[in-house]
Design a protein around this motif. Structure first.
Motif, mmCIF file in Angstrom:
data_model
loop_
_atom_site.group_PDB
_atom_site.id
_atom_site.type_symbol
_atom_site.label_atom_id
_atom_site.label_comp_id
_atom_site.label_asym_id
_atom_site.label_seq_id
_atom_site.Cartn_x
_atom_site.Cartn_y
_atom_site.Cartn_z
ATOM 1 N N ARG A 181 0.214 2.667 6.670
ATOM 2 C CA ARG A 181 1.512 1.995 6.944
ATOM 3 C C ARG A 181 2.573 3.267 7.174
ATOM 4 N NH1 ARG A 181 1.233 -1.182 3.736
ATOM 5 N NH2 ARG A 181 0.335 -2.969 4.985
ATOM 6 N N ASP A 220 8.509 -1.459 -3.760
ATOM 7 C CA ASP A 220 7.217 -1.739 -3.901
ATOM 8 C C ASP A 220 7.091 -3.115 -4.471
ATOM 9 O OD1 ASP A 220 6.523 0.871 -3.716
ATOM 10 O OD2 ASP A 220 6.254 1.257 -5.972
ATOM 11 N N SER A 226 1.059 3.997 2.164
ATOM 12 C CA SER A 226 2.482 3.650 2.792
ATOM 13 C C SER A 226 3.305 4.547 2.708
ATOM 14 C CB SER A 226 2.801 2.282 2.432
ATOM 15 O OG SER A 226 1.959 1.169 2.710
ATOM 16 N N ILE A 227 3.943 5.200 3.755
ATOM 17 C CA ILE A 227 4.849 6.178 3.630
ATOM 18 C C ILE A 227 6.170 5.853 4.148
ATOM 19 C CG2 ILE A 227 2.917 7.978 3.177
ATOM 20 C CD1 ILE A 227 3.460 9.140 6.047
ATOM 21 N N ILE A 228 7.150 6.542 3.967
ATOM 22 C CA ILE A 228 8.366 6.528 4.383
ATOM 23 C C ILE A 228 8.949 7.924 4.802
ATOM 24 C CG2 ILE A 228 11.108 6.166 4.159
ATOM 25 C CD1 ILE A 228 10.139 4.000 1.906
ATOM 26 N N PHE A 270 12.134 -4.339 3.572
ATOM 27 C CA PHE A 270 10.870 -4.459 3.405
ATOM 28 C C PHE A 270 10.278 -5.826 3.539
ATOM 29 C CE2 PHE A 270 12.227 -0.082 2.185
ATOM 30 C CZ PHE A 270 11.081 0.555 2.702
ATOM 31 N N HIS A 326 0.231 7.602 -1.743
ATOM 32 C CA HIS A 326 0.032 6.055 -1.267
ATOM 33 C C HIS A 326 -0.197 6.216 0.034
ATOM 34 C CE1 HIS A 326 1.276 5.406 -5.452
ATOM 35 N NE2 HIS A 326 2.444 5.846 -5.248
ATOM 36 N N GLN A 354 2.558 -0.148 -2.874
ATOM 37 C CA GLN A 354 3.165 0.928 -3.267
ATOM 38 C C GLN A 354 3.340 1.871 -2.151
ATOM 39 O OE1 GLN A 354 0.333 2.339 -6.673
ATOM 40 N NE2 GLN A 354 2.109 2.233 -7.726
ATOM 41 N N TRP A 355 4.627 2.729 -1.987
ATOM 42 C CA TRP A 355 5.110 3.708 -0.992
ATOM 43 C C TRP A 355 5.309 4.934 -1.673
ATOM 44 C CZ3 TRP A 355 6.324 2.184 4.212
ATOM 45 C CH2 TRP A 355 6.181 0.573 4.452
ATOM 46 N N SER A 356 5.137 6.141 -0.721
ATOM 47 C CA SER A 356 5.630 7.320 -0.973
ATOM 48 C C SER A 356 6.830 7.579 0.146
ATOM 49 C CB SER A 356 4.520 8.226 -0.685
ATOM 50 O OG SER A 356 3.374 8.190 -1.802
ATOM 51 N N ASN A 357 7.967 8.013 -0.842
ATOM 52 C CA ASN A 357 9.008 8.439 0.299
ATOM 53 C C ASN A 357 8.965 9.889 0.423
ATOM 54 O OD1 ASN A 357 11.444 8.413 1.292
ATOM 55 N ND2 ASN A 357 12.540 7.126 0.018
ATOM 56 N N SER A 391 7.866 -5.138 -1.179
ATOM 57 C CA SER A 391 6.781 -5.271 -0.229
ATOM 58 C C SER A 391 5.486 -5.686 -0.799
ATOM 59 C CB SER A 391 6.413 -3.637 0.518
ATOM 60 O OG SER A 391 6.382 -2.927 -0.671
#
Length: 348
Positions: free
Chosen positions: A109, A73, A56-58, A342, A54, A79-82, A76
């Motif tokens: 992001r 998700d 956006s990442i953490i 978020f 994705h 969709q994010w990847s952790n 915010s």
């Protein structure tokens, strides 16, 4: 030849069987056989990202690793990847960013955690990312790793015993508290942090204890006075401290800020909240608060966006919001923080 082939097959059968078991149960989902991406390790998180990236990442350590990603998700709107995992150092998180950005330059992001603990020059001086990258590129290097083979046996044993995955949540009773109103495990957790923040011998009463649980058990058994331990920590001074900012890591963080700016990546640096007990028993006595404020001033001067819940926006929630001094309880604290965090991350 006809006789050799069956003998060779028979000789190789145990190896093939073991490899099959290893692939099925290895701890990091290296081969992508499990549907879940909840495994908490650098390899499992990166593998999950490679499978379903994705923009956006953490990034960060265990304080970032347990978000409910469906809730993230939802709040915010994206969709994010952790990619956060337990025990990640500052420089490991920075290297992880560059590694995944090289694979997926569409990243737009980034939410990355920093804290007084990961900025500590005495914390995780060895960087594991070079080894991780080798193992990601070379399955033989991964399969032959002794630690992963031992962990595989642990996974199999846990499954045979029907043990559920551990969750960082607890219901607290009056027995969990000292007469002074402090939760025993929070006092114990603070004492464990002294191993990386204070000079050797600063807390002689807990020498020999290696975990929060062992200290709490000693309190419950009457072998250790929890209130005396709390008072001993409060009486410590800056002279007892060995805390120092990781200047090399800080410099690399500032370089990351500039890289993201030049490549139009929206970087937010999160300084996560911690329980008040860590201010009272660790940070203020050892002078960590002053050191961190100076580091954060330097980071802000670079133009970085910083959401600071550790020093300038301390929430002072009830202690039940925390599973331990650093980690929010996944049921009683983390969902509420996820909503607030978020929402703020997506502002502007």
């Amino acid at each position: 030849m006809k006789k050799i082939i069956p003998k060779l097959a028979l000789a190789l059968a145990p190896i093939v069987l073991y490899l099959a078991v290893f692939v099925a149960f290895e701890p990091n989902n290296y081969f992508g056989l499990r549907a879940t991406g909840s495994d908490n390790s650098p390899i499992s998180r990166i593998r999950a990202f490679e499978k379903d990236p994705h923009d956006s990442i953490i990034l960060g350590d265990s304080r970032m690793a347990h978000f409910d990603m469906d809730l993230v998700d939802e709040v915010s709107g994206t969709q994010w990847s952790n990619l956060a995992y337990g025990g990640a150092s500052l420089e490991e998180s920075i290297d992880e960013f560059y590694y995944v950005y090289e694979q997926h330059p569409e990243i737009q992001r980034v939410l990355m955690s920093i804290s007084f603990y990961t900025l500590n020059a005495n914390y995780r001086t060895a960087n594991r990312m070079a080894t991780v990258k080798t193992q990601l590129a070379n399955p033989v290097a991964y399969i032959s790793n002794l630690e992963y083979n031992i962990n595989t046996l642990t996974v199999i044993g846990d499954k045979l015993r029907g043990l559920p995955d551990a969750e960082e949540t607890a219901e607290h009773t009056p027995e969990d508290y000292l007469p002074n109103g402090q939760r025993k495990d929070l006092v114990a957790y603070a004492a464990i942090l002294y191993q990386n923040c204070a000079k050797a011998g600063t807390l002689p009463m807990v020498e020999g204890y290696s975990s929060t649980q062992s200290i709490v058990e000693a309190m419950d058994a009457g072998e250790l006075d929890g209130e005396a331990l709390a008072a001993a920590m409060e009486s410590c001074t800056v002279e007892d401290s060995k805390y120092a900012i990781n200047e090399a890591g800080l410099e690399r963080l500032l370089e990351l800020v500039e890289f993201c700016r030049e490549n139009n990546v929206e970087l937010t640096l999160l300084v996560p909240p911690m329980d008040d007990s860590l201010y009272r028993y660790v940070c203020e006595p050892l002078g960590i608060d002053d050191a961190m404020r100076g580091a954060l001033d330097t980071i802000r001067a670079s133009g970085a966006r910083v959401l600071d819940y550790e020093w300038t926006e301390m929430p002072h929630w009830d202690d039940t919001a925390y599973f331990d001094g650093f980690h929010l309880d996944t049921r009683h604290g983390l969902p509420q923080f996820t909503q607030e965090l978020f929402t703020r991350v997506m502002e502007d």
